[in-house]
Design a protein around this motif. Sequence first.
Motif, PDB file in Angstrom:
ATOM      1  N   MET A 154       0.843  -1.182   0.000  1.00 50.85           N
ATOM      2  CA  MET A 154       0.000   0.000   0.000  1.00 50.85           C
ATOM      3  C   MET A 154       0.888   1.244   0.000  1.00 50.85           C
ATOM      4  O   MET A 154       1.870   1.305   0.728  1.00 50.85           O
ATOM      5  N   CYS A 155       0.536   2.220  -0.836  1.00 54.54           N
ATOM      6  CA  CYS A 155       1.309   3.458  -0.930  1.00 54.54           C
ATOM      7  C   CYS A 155       0.365   4.634  -0.771  1.00 54.54           C
ATOM      8  O   CYS A 155      -0.564   4.812  -1.562  1.00 54.54           O
ATOM      9  N   LEU A 156       0.578   5.439   0.256  1.00 50.98           N
ATOM     10  CA  LEU A 156      -0.243   6.612   0.512  1.00 50.98           C
ATOM     11  C   LEU A 156       0.651   7.853   0.479  1.00 50.98           C
ATOM     12  O   LEU A 156       1.571   7.975   1.297  1.00 50.98           O
ATOM     13  N   GLU A 157       0.398   8.744  -0.470  1.00 54.76           N
ATOM     14  CA  GLU A 157       1.102  10.023  -0.512  1.00 54.76           C
ATOM     15  C   GLU A 157       0.271  11.033   0.269  1.00 54.76           C
ATOM     16  O   GLU A 157      -0.915  11.237  -0.015  1.00 54.76           O
ATOM     17  N   LEU A 158       0.893  11.665   1.257  1.00 55.93           N
ATOM     18  CA  LEU A 158       0.172  12.450   2.254  1.00 55.93           C
ATOM     19  C   LEU A 158       0.586  13.914   2.239  1.00 55.93           C
ATOM     20  O   LEU A 158       1.690  14.252   1.811  1.00 55.93           O
ATOM     21  N   ASP A 159      -0.310  14.776   2.735  1.00 58.58           N
ATOM     22  CA  ASP A 159      -0.005  16.206   2.825  1.00 58.58           C
ATOM     23  C   ASP A 159       0.850  16.549   4.036  1.00 58.58           C
ATOM     24  O   ASP A 159       1.366  17.658   4.139  1.00 58.58           O
ATOM     25  N   ALA A 160       1.006  15.611   4.957  1.00 51.74           N
ATOM     26  CA  ALA A 160       1.834  15.838   6.153  1.00 51.74           C
ATOM     27  C   ALA A 160       2.278  14.488   6.682  1.00 51.74           C
ATOM     28  O   ALA A 160       1.734  13.439   6.307  1.00 51.74           O
ATOM     29  N   ARG A 161       3.259  14.517   7.552  1.00 50.16           N
ATOM     30  CA  ARG A 161       3.756  13.290   8.166  1.00 50.16           C
ATOM     31  C   ARG A 161       2.746  12.786   9.186  1.00 50.16           C
ATOM     32  O   ARG A 161       2.144  13.573   9.933  1.00 50.16           O
ATOM     33  N   LEU A 162       2.547  11.478   9.245  1.00 48.56           N
ATOM     34  CA  LEU A 162       1.712  10.901  10.294  1.00 48.56           C
ATOM     35  C   LEU A 162       2.414  11.022  11.645  1.00 48.56           C
ATOM     36  O   LEU A 162       3.646  10.991  11.730  1.00 48.56           O
ATOM     37  N   SER A 163       1.624  11.124  12.689  1.00 44.89           N
ATOM     38  CA  SER A 163       2.197  11.163  14.035  1.00 44.89           C
ATOM     39  C   SER A 163       2.769   9.801  14.398  1.00 44.89           C
ATOM     40  O   SER A 163       2.403   8.768  13.819  1.00 44.89           O
ATOM     41  N   ASP A 164       3.665   9.798  15.360  1.00 48.90           N
ATOM     42  CA  ASP A 164       4.240   8.525  15.818  1.00 48.90           C
ATOM     43  C   ASP A 164       3.162   7.617  16.381  1.00 48.90           C
ATOM     44  O   ASP A 164       3.228   6.387  16.223  1.00 48.90           O
ATOM     45  N   ALA A 165       2.163   8.207  17.025  1.00 51.82           N
ATOM     46  CA  ALA A 165       1.072   7.397  17.583  1.00 51.82           C
ATOM     47  C   ALA A 165       0.296   6.685  16.480  1.00 51.82           C
ATOM     48  O   ALA A 165      -0.042   5.496  16.600  1.00 51.82           O
ATOM     49  N   ALA A 166       0.013   7.399  15.375  1.00 54.61           N
ATOM     50  CA  ALA A 166      -0.713   6.789  14.257  1.00 54.61           C
ATOM     51  C   ALA A 166       0.112   5.675  13.621  1.00 54.61           C
ATOM     52  O   ALA A 166      -0.415   4.605  13.289  1.00 54.61           O
ATOM     53  N   LEU A 167       1.403   5.904  13.446  1.00 59.24           N
ATOM     54  CA  LEU A 167       2.267   4.872  12.883  1.00 59.24           C
ATOM     55  C   LEU A 167       2.288   3.629  13.772  1.00 59.24           C
ATOM     56  O   LEU A 167       2.278   2.497  13.280  1.00 59.24           O
ATOM     57  N   HIS A 168       2.299   3.856  15.083  1.00 52.92           N
ATOM     58  CA  HIS A 168       2.303   2.726  16.019  1.00 52.92           C
ATOM     59  C   HIS A 168       1.007   1.931  15.896  1.00 52.92           C
ATOM     60  O   HIS A 168       1.026   0.690  15.929  1.00 52.92           O
ATOM     61  N   HIS A 219      -3.277  -6.404  12.597  1.00 56.47           N
ATOM     62  CA  HIS A 219      -2.953  -7.780  12.216  1.00 56.47           C
ATOM     63  C   HIS A 219      -2.722  -7.872  10.706  1.00 56.47           C
ATOM     64  O   HIS A 219      -3.495  -7.328   9.907  1.00 56.47           O
ATOM     65  N   GLY A 220      -1.666  -8.537  10.309  1.00 54.04           N
ATOM     66  CA  GLY A 220      -1.379  -8.742   8.897  1.00 54.04           C
ATOM     67  C   GLY A 220      -0.419  -7.739   8.305  1.00 54.04           C
ATOM     68  O   GLY A 220      -0.043  -7.862   7.130  1.00 54.04           O
ATOM     69  N   MET A 221      -0.006  -6.742   9.120  1.00 54.44           N
ATOM     70  CA  MET A 221       0.972  -5.775   8.638  1.00 54.44           C
ATOM     71  C   MET A 221       2.382  -6.336   8.838  1.00 54.44           C
ATOM     72  O   MET A 221       2.745  -6.750   9.932  1.00 54.44           O
ATOM     73  N   HIS A 222       3.206  -6.336   7.770  1.00 54.15           N
ATOM     74  CA  HIS A 222       4.573  -6.841   7.867  1.00 54.15           C
ATOM     75  C   HIS A 222       5.543  -5.736   8.254  1.00 54.15           C
ATOM     76  O   HIS A 222       6.355  -5.907   9.158  1.00 54.15           O
ATOM     77  N   TRP A 223       5.481  -4.611   7.540  1.00 54.01           N
ATOM     78  CA  TRP A 223       6.300  -3.461   7.916  1.00 54.01           C
ATOM     79  C   TRP A 223       5.685  -2.188   7.360  1.00 54.01           C
ATOM     80  O   TRP A 223       4.894  -2.222   6.404  1.00 54.01           O
ATOM     81  N   ILE A 224       6.028  -1.061   7.968  1.00 56.37           N
ATOM     82  CA  ILE A 224       5.608   0.239   7.451  1.00 56.37           C
ATOM     83  C   ILE A 224       6.833   1.154   7.413  1.00 56.37           C
ATOM     84  O   ILE A 224       7.758   0.998   8.207  1.00 56.37           O
ATOM     85  N   ARG A 225       6.809   2.090   6.450  1.00 51.22           N
ATOM     86  CA  ARG A 225       7.862   3.094   6.340  1.00 51.22           C
ATOM     87  C   ARG A 225       7.204   4.448   6.103  1.00 51.22           C
ATOM     88  O   ARG A 225       6.363   4.581   5.206  1.00 51.22           O
ATOM     89  N   MET A 226       7.604   5.446   6.866  1.00 46.22           N
ATOM     90  CA  MET A 226       7.155   6.813   6.665  1.00 46.22           C
ATOM     91  C   MET A 226       8.302   7.578   6.025  1.00 46.22           C
ATOM     92  O   MET A 226       9.287   7.908   6.679  1.00 46.22           O
ATOM     93  N   LEU A 227       8.216   7.820   4.711  1.00 49.87           N
ATOM     94  CA  LEU A 227       9.295   8.435   3.955  1.00 49.87           C
ATOM     95  C   LEU A 227       9.117   9.948   3.908  1.00 49.87           C
ATOM     96  O   LEU A 227       8.023  10.453   3.627  1.00 49.87           O
TER      97      LEU A 227
END
Length: 217
Positions: A182-196, A202-210
Amino acid sequence: MIGPVMIGPSSSHTAGACRIGLLARGILGVEPRTARIALHGSFAKTGRGHGTDRALVAGLLGFKPDDGRLHSSLDEAKAAGLEIHWSVEDLGNVHPNSVRLELSGAGRKTEVLASSIGGGVVEVLEVDGVQVRFGGARHTLLVEHEDFYGAIATVTRVVADDRVNIAALSCNRDRRGGEALMCLELDARLSDAALHWIERIHGMHWIRMLEPVMDEA
């Protein structure tokens, strides 16, 4: 056209290549220790004269296109313990300024196919064999996950609750029920809480906030 602020000589072969390295480093998510770099087309034919090799390595080290260390990046890589293997390959029906980077470090590995399409603008085309398309001008959330019902809705709900707007969204999979990206291009960085929260789904292998590597047009 006014080009990017950079160490020359070429916006495509130097600035663009550096940005590809930066994005690949972000996708790996840790300091790369080994890099296998396959150059395609004009990247392979004229890249060395235009500094493409030094620029790609500079990006892998976290240097930006205007960093004065770009020209000495190969020496910087040796000092940092980054092992680099070069090859020339036909990567298929892609832009002549394209490269495949296979990176590993700290127990992680990733494979990134990307192109520099002119004026320092870049596109990432594949991550770990799954098609994707983003350019690095926006905050970009990548989520590798199992292909399951409701995956997109679950992630986008967290993004909405974090009050961040989605500029573009895509999701591709290698097969039904297999691995998806999944690729989401965003207008701002997600908060650390949202990333957590997304990491805990369940089913998420990894996430990256670029972080963006160039200005949005």
